[in-house]
Design a protein around this motif. Structure first.
Motif, short mmCIF file in Angstrom:
data_model
loop_
_atom_site.label_atom_id
_atom_site.label_comp_id
_atom_site.label_asym_id
_atom_site.label_seq_id
_atom_site.Cartn_x
_atom_site.Cartn_y
_atom_site.Cartn_z
N ASN A 213 -32.12 -17.14 -19.10
CA ASN A 213 -32.97 -18.04 -19.90
C ASN A 213 -34.44 -17.83 -19.56
O ASN A 213 -35.30 -17.68 -20.45
CB ASN A 213 -32.60 -19.50 -19.65
CG ASN A 213 -31.29 -19.90 -20.27
OD1 ASN A 213 -30.39 -20.40 -19.59
ND2 ASN A 213 -31.12 -19.70 -21.57
N TRP A 214 -34.75 -17.85 -18.27
CA TRP A 214 -36.15 -17.73 -17.86
C TRP A 214 -36.68 -16.32 -18.07
O TRP A 214 -37.87 -16.15 -18.41
CB TRP A 214 -36.30 -18.13 -16.39
CG TRP A 214 -36.00 -19.57 -16.13
CD1 TRP A 214 -35.09 -20.10 -15.26
CD2 TRP A 214 -36.61 -20.70 -16.77
NE1 TRP A 214 -35.10 -21.47 -15.30
CE2 TRP A 214 -36.02 -21.87 -16.22
CE3 TRP A 214 -37.59 -20.85 -17.75
CZ2 TRP A 214 -36.39 -23.15 -16.62
CZ3 TRP A 214 -37.96 -22.13 -18.15
CH2 TRP A 214 -37.36 -23.25 -17.60
N GLU A 217 -37.71 -16.22 -21.63
CA GLU A 217 -38.97 -16.93 -21.88
C GLU A 217 -40.17 -16.08 -21.46
O GLU A 217 -41.16 -15.98 -22.20
CB GLU A 217 -38.98 -18.25 -21.11
CG GLU A 217 -38.04 -19.30 -21.66
CD GLU A 217 -38.46 -19.83 -23.01
OE1 GLU A 217 -39.66 -19.71 -23.37
OE2 GLU A 217 -37.60 -20.37 -23.73
N SER A 220 -40.45 -13.10 -23.85
CA SER A 220 -40.88 -13.55 -25.17
C SER A 220 -42.38 -13.83 -25.19
O SER A 220 -43.08 -13.49 -26.15
CB SER A 220 -40.09 -14.79 -25.58
OG SER A 220 -40.44 -15.21 -26.88
N VAL A 255 -41.82 -23.29 -17.60
CA VAL A 255 -41.99 -22.09 -18.42
C VAL A 255 -43.37 -21.48 -18.19
O VAL A 255 -43.54 -20.25 -18.25
CB VAL A 255 -41.75 -22.40 -19.91
CG1 VAL A 255 -42.95 -23.09 -20.56
CG2 VAL A 255 -41.41 -21.13 -20.68
N SER A 259 -43.85 -17.57 -16.73
CA SER A 259 -44.68 -16.67 -17.53
C SER A 259 -45.70 -15.97 -16.64
O SER A 259 -46.03 -14.79 -16.86
CB SER A 259 -45.40 -17.44 -18.63
OG SER A 259 -44.47 -18.01 -19.54
N SER A 399 -35.18 -24.23 -22.92
CA SER A 399 -36.11 -23.66 -21.93
C SER A 399 -37.57 -23.80 -22.36
O SER A 399 -38.41 -22.97 -22.00
CB SER A 399 -35.79 -22.19 -21.66
OG SER A 399 -34.43 -22.00 -21.37
N GLY A 401 -40.10 -23.02 -24.31
CA GLY A 401 -40.86 -22.19 -25.23
C GLY A 401 -40.04 -21.71 -26.41
O GLY A 401 -39.33 -20.71 -26.30
N THR A 402 -40.15 -22.39 -27.54
CA THR A 402 -39.33 -22.07 -28.71
C THR A 402 -40.18 -21.80 -29.95
O THR A 402 -39.92 -20.88 -30.70
CB THR A 402 -38.34 -23.22 -29.00
OG1 THR A 402 -37.68 -23.59 -27.79
CG2 THR A 402 -37.30 -22.80 -30.02
N THR A 422 -36.29 -15.86 -31.19
CA THR A 422 -35.72 -17.17 -31.53
C THR A 422 -35.46 -17.26 -33.04
O THR A 422 -36.30 -16.87 -33.85
CB THR A 422 -36.66 -18.30 -31.11
OG1 THR A 422 -36.71 -18.37 -29.69
CG2 THR A 422 -36.20 -19.64 -31.64
N GLY A 438 -33.39 -18.58 -25.13
CA GLY A 438 -33.78 -19.73 -24.33
C GLY A 438 -32.78 -20.87 -24.33
O GLY A 438 -32.90 -21.81 -23.53
#
Length: 622
Positions: A213-214, A217, A220, A255, A259, A399, A401-402, A422, A438
């Motif tokens: 998941n991370w 993020e 992405s 998030v 990043s 998570s 950031g979408t 996404t 995510g």
């Protein structure tokens, strides 16, 4: 959509890659309390120094028995030790469980017990005391590690962070390759974070987010930056400076943390909300993420300062705001101001807006807004002043950031376009459905709850109602918070509440109520700082907060804002009556979450009698 596959196997792997690439460069800065001085000093850590500290803590955890996916809780505000502890847990192979420092002892007990945490980090004596008081209810918790304070004294159940690091350093001397071996053993499908939703209703749910998941993020965000750079926009790069004050117990803060590991920018860390304005001048960030309430407070302060300058200064300010709004709308539609508007904007910038930008340190590229709806009027105010707020959207279950607005394609009132990787679709009943890297793997210890919101082919039901407008997502309300009046009309309260806070800088919260009622009413909570300034300017400086809530002049001021709000609303959405609450909404009273979201049901239940009274023949106020 680009390639959102990560080249790494885990967050620790991404971290060590960043250290290898940027070793001697500055990674973090953070304040050091200076009791004898007038101004705090800031310390820095390079990426290599960060790695060394994390390594010692991770090996210390290993010596305590932390193994693959073992949970370790962190009860602390945002500070450098939070980040070091979190990275150490992950590098040891464990998973972090987050606890807000405002949580009550029973809430801490629930999260520690439900998560199965075997170790807990505690910020200070206050957080340690919460755990000690509930020790008998947490038999699985074997050790508490204090960031600061007296720790456990003679109680060997509690140790200091330095003691943990010393244990790890000794182990590293004996087995110098052990740290890398532990990191190499972490896989993408291993649990990384167990975040308990702040819960606007009911008991919080533990959301299981794994390393994949991370990694998604972080990748992405990097992919988005690459796309924007090709269009001539610079979002984030290794030379940027982030000011991180967001609660790291919340997915929004997390998030922003991961990043940084991928992109490599510097981060200034200080979670004290009351220091934000002072820190901006010291940190001089190029970007910062925040909840809308922070932008509302800045807006309110600017409005109040303009009013304090006298009638002439306030007229200039209002003129400049009007010019900025026209410029913002022009840019939203893809144009740029020209002719007379361009000249007016240049003058407005010199008279008003330049000072606002200076408040943020003078080199800000953009701000990110999330966690709750941002008022479009406030967004345009900043945009017209040369400060771009990129509103985004996400949930703990996705998570964070979408969706996010892009520089050059900002549309206020929307949360922007999907992040790379996404997918989104709108269900028949208007609910927003999301699929992508995510999305969580499921809820923790809640049989059947995951299946209620997550389909077998990966679509997550957000519980939010929204529409797509040219690819941009507009969230209209929470599915469970839509109001249906007794006349059968639907009302989305969040939009009304957000709009009102832009109209009245003296209000911190508006709660629109009207489900199965003949019309809508509202509860008004005043902003203690702003209303105090207003009171002093209106001959009421001798009254305290409670006294001001009963003052007719205050009610008249709020009524004017309500009237202005109602002129913009359809008849069935207008606020017919309102009451001013004797206190602001607080986390401590359970009326708002630690991430500053309103717990609507809790507020309505608390003030049920007052709400009922507004549907009687006589208007009642406190």
């Amino acid at each position: 959509m680009g390639n959102t596959a990560s080249p790494f196997q885990s967050v620790p792997g991404m971290f060590l890659s960043r250290v290898a690439e940027s070793g001697g460069a500055e990674a973090f800065s953070y304040p050091l309390p200076d009791p004898g001085g007038a101004q705090e000093k800031w310390e820095t850590l390079t990426w290599s120094q960060t790695r060394d500290r994390v390594r010692d803590l991770a090996l210390g955890l290993h010596s305590l028995g932390v193994t693959s996916q073992a949970r370790c809780a962190i009860a602390s505000s945002t500070r450098i030790e939070w980040i070091l502890a979190d990275l150490a847990v992950l590098c040891a192979g464990g998973a972090s469980t987050t606890i807000y420092p405002s949580s009550t002892p029973p809430d801490c007990t629930y999260i520690v017990s439900d998560s199965g945490s075997m170790v807990a980090f505690a910020e200070d004596d206050e957080q340690v005391a919460k755990l000690v008081a509930q020790r008998a209810q947490m038999p699985g918790l074997s050790k508490v590690i204090a960031f600061e304070g007296a720790a456990g004294g003679d109680d060997d159940w509690v140790m200091t962070l330095d003691e943990l690091a010393a244990t790890g350093a000794a182990l590293h001397a004996e087995r110098p390759d052990l740290f890398e071996e532990l990191v190499a053993g972490v896989r993408p499908d291993h649990l990384a974070t167990l975040i308990y939703t702040s819960g606007t209703t009911g008991r919080p749910k533990g959301v299981r987010l794994d390393h994949a998941n991370w990694l998604y993020e972080a990748r992405s965000m990097e992919e988005l930056d690459t796309e924007l750079r090709q269009q001539g926009w610079d979002l984030m790069n290794i030379d940027d400076v982030q000011y991180l004050w967001l609660p790291l117990a919340h997915v929004f803060g997390k998030v922003m943390q991961v990043s940084q590991l991928r992109i490599g920018f510097k981060t200034a860390v200080d979670g004290r909300v009351d220091r934000i304005v002072q820190n901006l001048a010291v940190v001089r960030p190029t970007f910062m993420a925040a909840a809308p309430r922070i932008f509302e407070k800045v807006y309110n302060r600017v409005v109040l300062q303009a009013k304090e300058g006298g009638a002439a200064k306030y007229r200039v300010f209002r003129w400049a705001v009007g010019v900025g709004d026209r410029v913002a709308r022009r840019r939203e539609s893809g144009g740029e101001p020209s002719g007379l508007l361009a000249l007016q904007h240049k003058l407005a910038d010199r008279l008003v807006f330049a000072r606002l930008r200076a408040l943020f340190g003078g080199r800000l590229k953009f701000l990110i807004s999330g966690s709750a709806p941002l008022s479009p009027d406030i967004g345009r105010f900043f945009y017209g002043a040369g400060i771009t707020i990129l509103e985004g959207y996400g949930l703990t279950e996705t998570s964070a950031g979408t969706f996010v607005n892009r520089p050059g394609d900002v549309r206020f009132g929307t949360v922007g376009l999907p992040m790379p990787g996404t997918e989104v679709r709108i269900a028949e009943d208007g609910e927003v459905l999301i699929r992508g890297g995510g999305v969580m793997r499921g809820y923790h210890n809640l049989s059947g709850a995951t299946e209620e919101v997550l389909t077998e082919d990966g679509w997550f039901a957000t519980g939010d109602i929204g529409v797509l407008e040219g690819g941009h997502l507009r969230i209209t309300d929470r599915k469970k918070e839509l109001i249906k009046t007794s006349g059968g009309k639907y009302v989305a309260p969040q939009g009304i509440e957000s709009r009102f806070k832009a109209l009245c800088p003296y209000v911190s919260n508006l709660v629109v109520h009207g489900d199965r009622r003949p019309y809508c009413v509202a509860l008004v909570a005043l902003d203690s700082e702003a209303i105090g300034t207003w009171a002093a300017d209106n001959g009421l400086g001798g009254l305290d907060y409670a006294g001001l809530t009963r003052e007719p002049k205050v009610r008249e001021m709020v009524q004017e804002a309500v009237d202005e709000l109602n002129r913009e609303l359809p008849r069935h959405e207008t606020v017919k009556r309102f009451a001013i609450l004797p206190n602001d909404l607080t986390v401590e009273e359970g009326e708002i979450t630690p991430s500053l979201k309103m717990r609507r049901r809790a507020v309505e239940d608390k003030y049920r009698e007052l709400l009922d009274g507004m549907y009687e023949d006589t208007v009642q106020t406190l």
